[in-house]
Design an enzyme around this catalytic site. Structure first.
Site: not given
Ligand code: NBP
Length: 487
Positions: A188, A195, A191-192, A80, A134, A458, A136, A14-16
């Site tokens: 994907k 981008e 795509h990046n 994650v 994709s 060559r 964000g 449950l990050a971003v």
């Molecule tokens: P992050 O890539 O910053 O990861 C944070 C999440 O991973 C948190 O929920 C964290 O849990 C969890 N985590 C980690 Br770090 N290590 C862990 C472990 N060993 N076991 C369980 N959970 C773990 O999050 P995000 O930016 O939301 O991106 C998620 C995915 O989506 C990534 O693959 C990213 O490349 C992709 N993505 C991101 C974007 C963007 O704009 N941000 C866009 C498109 C795709 P915790 O809270 O317990 O530390």
């Protein structure tokens, strides 16, 4: 738990991205269970579901409670950090899952990791999808572009959900089943890479307009707003116009001028270029954008190089070139150069996808890929509809450059394109993306290249043999002996 109170789907991480995608799914009316390793994020998500909704979302603090709260066959999205955290999360969750349940990894994962996990999941009777997401934070919350690949059965289990949750455009939701294996992650990734190319080309247009055209940020905001009403209409052009408008709250002028010129990256652009090399597909615009990010990182070295070369007598040519410039024409030329360069960059990305599709038997539908990129994602653009139509006209199109409509556009824009590149070269303003696209175009469109000389070299030093234009077979010549004898 009563079957009627079970959630339709689960989401772990449950990050971003995870938090916003979970809220999006709940908002569309699908009851969802959520879980995160650090439980404070579960509380945060519950608070948001309450204040933005209320939405049908339940929070869980252990993997077991989380999994048992989902209706069978269970579908669980993981969002994650890519790599080991995904393996660790799968390990923790799969212990409680049953055969027929599905794991969906929504991260920016390396496609081979997905292919390994598909096998591991299958060994436990689980289904697996690697789903590119994709757009964000904003896209995840309000409608992303989704690229799911892997088990078709698993896709069908969540089709109704992803079709509601994805961005919606006039020709449908921005999601489609991509293909087997790691195809969703691979698409994907490309795509990046595209981008990266788009962002580089836009930054070059900015550089030329600012430094050769002498335009202010206010002028640039107006120009990009104007461009966003025509053939260049896209998310990246739109946000670029906005960026030029933001004032610096800590001083005079606009914020853009105060930002350190060092670009960050997370790896998908590098993977794209590595894959292009692996598959012998030319992707010079995407590679140039990656190289530029590397060079931008050498800030201290660049500052030093500017000093050393100025001391060595290098004169800035920008001033001389700028004198007498016709600004109106320059702006129009740059618009055309940007558009033509973009076509070449997309041609490279699509051809990389085609090469991989052939290698892996993925049977990718390029028109559909262009369609699902029309909304939700960072490269969304009006122009993707034209790409979709080009592949609908001819699914076996060798390159976008030779689609009759794009070919016409390239020809119409090439004079402006050459003027911009020429001007930039003489002003000493680097435009590696535009130059790479133009060189790609000029190389691809020429029936005869100087590769005959390379083949001769060559053959001379390595006896690698060569083919002839006028008769079949492989030939070798004693070049040195013959050359010296003829003296
Ligand atoms: P992050 O890539 O910053 O990861 C944070 C999440 O991973 C948190 O929920 C964290 O849990 C969890 N985590 C980690 Br770090 N290590 C862990 C472990 N060993 N076991 C369980 N959970 C773990 O999050 P995000 O930016 O939301 O991106 C998620 C995915 O989506 C990534 O693959 C990213 O490349 C992709 N993505 C991101 C974007 C963007 O704009 N941000 C866009 C498109 C795709 P915790 O809270 O317990 O530390």
């Amino acid at each position: 738990m009563e079957a009627s109170t079970l959630s339709r789907i689960g989401l772990a991480g449950l990050a971003v991205m995870g938090q916003n995608l979970a809220l999006n799914i709940a908002e569309k009316g699908f009851p969802i269970s959520v879980y995160n390793r650090t439980t404070s994020k579960v509380d945060e998500t519950l608070d948001r579901a309450h204040s933005e909704g209320p939405y049908p979302l339940t929070g869980h603090r252990t993997p077991r409670d989380f999994i048992l709260s989902i209706k069978k066959p269970r579908s669980v999205i993981i969002l994650v950090k890519a790599g080991a955290p995904v393996d660790q999360t799968i390990q923790a969750l799969s212990e409680h899952m049953d055969p027929g349940d599905t794991i969906i990894d929504g991260g920016n994962e390396w496609y081979e990791n997905t292919e390994r996990r598909i096998v591991e999941a299958n060994n436990k009777g689980l289904l697996y999808l690697g789903m590119g997401v994709s757009g964000g934070e904003e896209g995840a919350r309000n409608g992303p572009s989704l690229m799911p690949g892997g088990s078709f059965e698993a896709y069908n289990n969540i089709k109704d959900i992803v079709e509601k949750v994805a961005a919606q455009v006039e020709d449908g939701p921005c999601v489609t089943y991509i293909g087997e294996g790691g195809s969703g992650n691979f698409v994907k990734m490309v795509h990046n890479g595209i981008e990266y190319g788009d962002m580089q080309l836009i930054s070059e247009a900015y550089d030329v307009l600012k430094n050769v055209g002498g335009l202010s940020n206010a002028d640039l905001a107006e120009i990009f707003d104007e461009w966003n009403k025509g053939e260049l209409e896209s998310f990246l052009i739109e946000i670029t116009a906005d960026i030029f408008k933001v004032k610096d709250e800590h001083g005079e002028g606009e914020l853009v001028d105060k930002i350190l010129d060092k670009t960050g990256m997370k790896g998908t652009g590098k993977w794209t270029v590595q894959q292009a090399a692996e598959l012998s597909v030319a992707a010079p615009t995407i590679a140039a954008s990656l190289d530029c990010r590397y060079l931008s990182g050498l800030k201290d070295e660049r500052v030093e190089a500017a000093k050393v070369l100025a001391d060595a007598g290098l004169k800035e040519e920008v001033g001389a070139v700028r004198t007498g410039i016709d600004k109106k024409r320059l702006i129009d030329d740059v618009r055309q150069a940007l558009y033509a360069s973009k076509i070449c960059s997309y041609a490279q990305g699509m051809n990389l996808l085609r090469a991989k599709s052939v290698e892996k038997n993925w049977n990718l539908n390029f028109g559909e890929l262009a369609r699902i990129w029309k909304g939700g994602c960072i490269i969304r653009a009006v122009f993707l509809d034209r790409i979709k139509k080009a592949y609908q006209r001819n699914p076996n199109l060798a390159s976008l450059v030779v689609d009759p409509e794009f070919a016409k556009e390239m020809v119409q824009r090439q004079a402006a394109w050459r003027r911009v590149v020429g001007l930039a070269v003489s002003a000493g303003i680097s435009t590696p993306g535009m130059c790479a696209s133009l060189a790609y175009f000029d190389t691809y469109r020429r029936a005869r290249l100087p590769a005959n000389l390379v083949q001769a070299q060559r053959d001379l030093f390595g006896a690698h043999t060569y083919e002839r234009v006028d008769r079949p077979g492989a030939f070798h010549t004693e070049w040195t002996k013959l050359a010296r004898k003829s003296k």
